[in-house]
Design an enzyme around this catalytic site. Sequence first.
Site, short mmCIF file in Angstrom:
data_model
loop_
_atom_site.label_atom_id
_atom_site.label_comp_id
_atom_site.label_asym_id
_atom_site.label_seq_id
_atom_site.Cartn_x
_atom_site.Cartn_y
_atom_site.Cartn_z
CD GLU A 164 -2.98 -1.05 2.31
OE1 GLU A 164 -2.83 -0.23 3.24
OE2 GLU A 164 -3.95 -1.81 2.25
CD GLU A 354 -3.51 -5.85 3.95
OE1 GLU A 354 -4.32 -5.01 4.40
OE2 GLU A 354 -2.28 -5.71 4.02
C1 PNW Z 1 -4.07 -1.88 5.70
N1 PNW Z 1 -7.35 3.68 5.27
O1 PNW Z 1 -3.93 -0.56 6.15
C2 PNW Z 1 -2.72 -2.49 6.03
O2 PNW Z 1 -2.09 -3.10 4.94
C3 PNW Z 1 -2.73 -3.36 7.24
O3 PNW Z 1 -1.45 -3.36 7.80
C4 PNW Z 1 -3.80 -2.90 8.23
O4 PNW Z 1 -3.74 -3.57 9.45
C5 PNW Z 1 -5.13 -3.11 7.55
O5 PNW Z 1 -5.19 -2.45 6.30
C6 PNW Z 1 -6.33 -2.65 8.41
O6 PNW Z 1 -6.26 -1.26 8.62
C7 PNW Z 1 -4.84 0.43 5.92
O7 PNW Z 1 -7.33 4.62 6.09
C8 PNW Z 1 -4.84 1.50 6.79
O8 PNW Z 1 -8.09 3.69 4.26
C9 PNW Z 1 -5.68 2.57 6.58
C10 PNW Z 1 -6.53 2.57 5.48
C11 PNW Z 1 -6.53 1.50 4.60
C12 PNW Z 1 -5.69 0.43 4.82
#
Ligand code: PNW
Length: 446
Positions: A164, A354
Site C-alpha cells: 500500500e 488483504e
Molecule cells: C491496511 N485507510 O492498512 C494495512 O495493509 C494493514 O497493515 C492494516 O492492518 C489493515 O489495512 C487494516 O487497517 C490500511 O485509512 C490502513 O483507508 C488505513 C486505510 C486502509 C488500509
Amino acid sequence: MAHFPSGFVWGAATASYQIEGAVHEGGRGVSIWDTFAHTPGRIRGGDTGDRACDHCHRFREDVALMKGLGLGAYRFSVAWPRVQPDGRGRTNDAGLSFYDRLVDELLGVDLQPWATLYHWDLPQALEDQGGWLSRDIAHRFEEYAFMVGERLSDRVTGFMTLNEPYIHFLLGYALGNHAPGRTLGLHAFPAAHHQLLGHGLAVRALREAGAHMIGIANNYAPAWPAGDRDEDLDAANRVDAMHNHLFTDPLIRGEYPALALDILQGTDPALLEVIRPGDLSVIAAPLDFLGVNYYQPDYVRADPTGPFGVSLGRIPDREYTAFGWPVVPEGLTQTLTGLKARYGETCPPLYVTESGCSAADVIDVDGRVRDDLRIRYHEAHLEAVRDAITQGAGVRGYFAWSLLDNFEWAEGYSQRFGLVHVDFATQVRTPKDSYRWFQAFLRDQT
Ligand code: PNW
C-alpha cells in the site's frame, strides 16, 4: 456458496511490525514504527509493537493454526531493519535466518510462503536521511530486495515489493497519523514517486536474484461521489486519480495519470521535478501479479478547504465494522472489474492480498469467541470476488486480513482483525467462530 476455480490460492496475511515483537532481539535495528509508537500521544492507549503477538517466538504455533484452518498460503512481511539494521551495507544474518525458519516451517506443512518486502517498517537510519522523500532510498530498497531475494527466492512462491504505497504516502507523509508522522500534504509526492521507483528497481533485483512471481500489494477504493452535484463527481474523479490510478498507471502503462499530474502541478509545479527521465520505464517493469487490498470505497464530497478540494465522508445505511468502516462488498467487485476494464489485456493476474474487518469479539464463559460480523464480512466479500470472476476479472487468490489480532497501527490493540483471537497479556491464541467458518468453507471447496 459456489466453488472457486481450481488452483485458487487461499491465505491469510500479516505484517512484521504488527505481529513479530522481539524488537530488541537478533540484532534488529530500529524502525520508524518503534520511534513513532514510543512517541507519547501517537498511538491509542500508548500501545507499541514491542511484544505484539510475540510471533518471532511463536511462529510454529501460528503456522499450525494456518494449517489447521486449511489454508494453502501465508502472506507475511519481512522487517527491513531485522535484515539490514541500518538500511544500507551490513546484512544481519540472524534476521534473515528467522525468515528462513519461517519459510521452512510453512513448506514443511505445504503452505506457500508469500513475502512482502516492505510493510511500512523503514529502518530509522534511512528516515534520518530523508526516508522516502529522498531519491537515494530507492537504491537502498533495491539492494535490500536483492538480499532477501537471494536468500528466499528458491522457496517463496510470491514476492510483493511494497504494501500500500498510497496509504504509506498519505498517512505517513501527507497527514501524519502513521510513522514517520510527517504532515506535508501533497508536498509529500516525492514519497510516492520514490516508492514507485524503489518498487521498479526491486522488481529487477528480485528477478536477478531468481524470483519468478513478483507483484505489489496496492490499496484500492472505488471513489463514490457523495452527491450528484457536478462538483462531487469532479471531486470523486480527483480522488480516484490520486488513490487508485497514481499507484497503478505507472506500473502498467508507464505513465502517471494526467489528472493527478494536474493536481500536483497546481499544488507546486516543482513537485514534478522528482520524476527524472527514464524513471517511468524502471517503474513499469513487468509484473506477474497485482495484489489488491480492499476495505471500503472512498465516499467523496467537494470541499474547497480539504486537500485537492475534497473531503471524505461515511457511506450511510450500511453495517459498520468496529472501526466504523462500512461493509461494502460490491466495492470489491467494482475494484476488481474496474482494474480489468482499465488495463484490459495488460492487466496482470489479480490476487486479493488483504480483505477483512475489525469486529468486537464476544467471549463466552466457555471461552468461545463469537464474531458473527466477520463471518458475514468474509462471506459477502468472497461472493463479491466470485462475481468479479464471473464478469471476467482474473482473480486467483484471496488472503484474509488477518490471521491474528494484532497491532493495528495508530489504533494500537484496540481494533481486532484476526480470525484467531490473541489475549495480549498471556499470548494465548483462540480460534474465533470466523476461523471455524472459514475452515468449513474451505473443506467444502475441495
Ligand atoms: C491496511 N485507510 O492498512 C494495512 O495493509 C494493514 O497493515 C492494516 O492492518 C489493515 O489495512 C487494516 O487497517 C490500511 O485509512 C490502513 O483507508 C488505513 C486505510 C486502509 C488500509
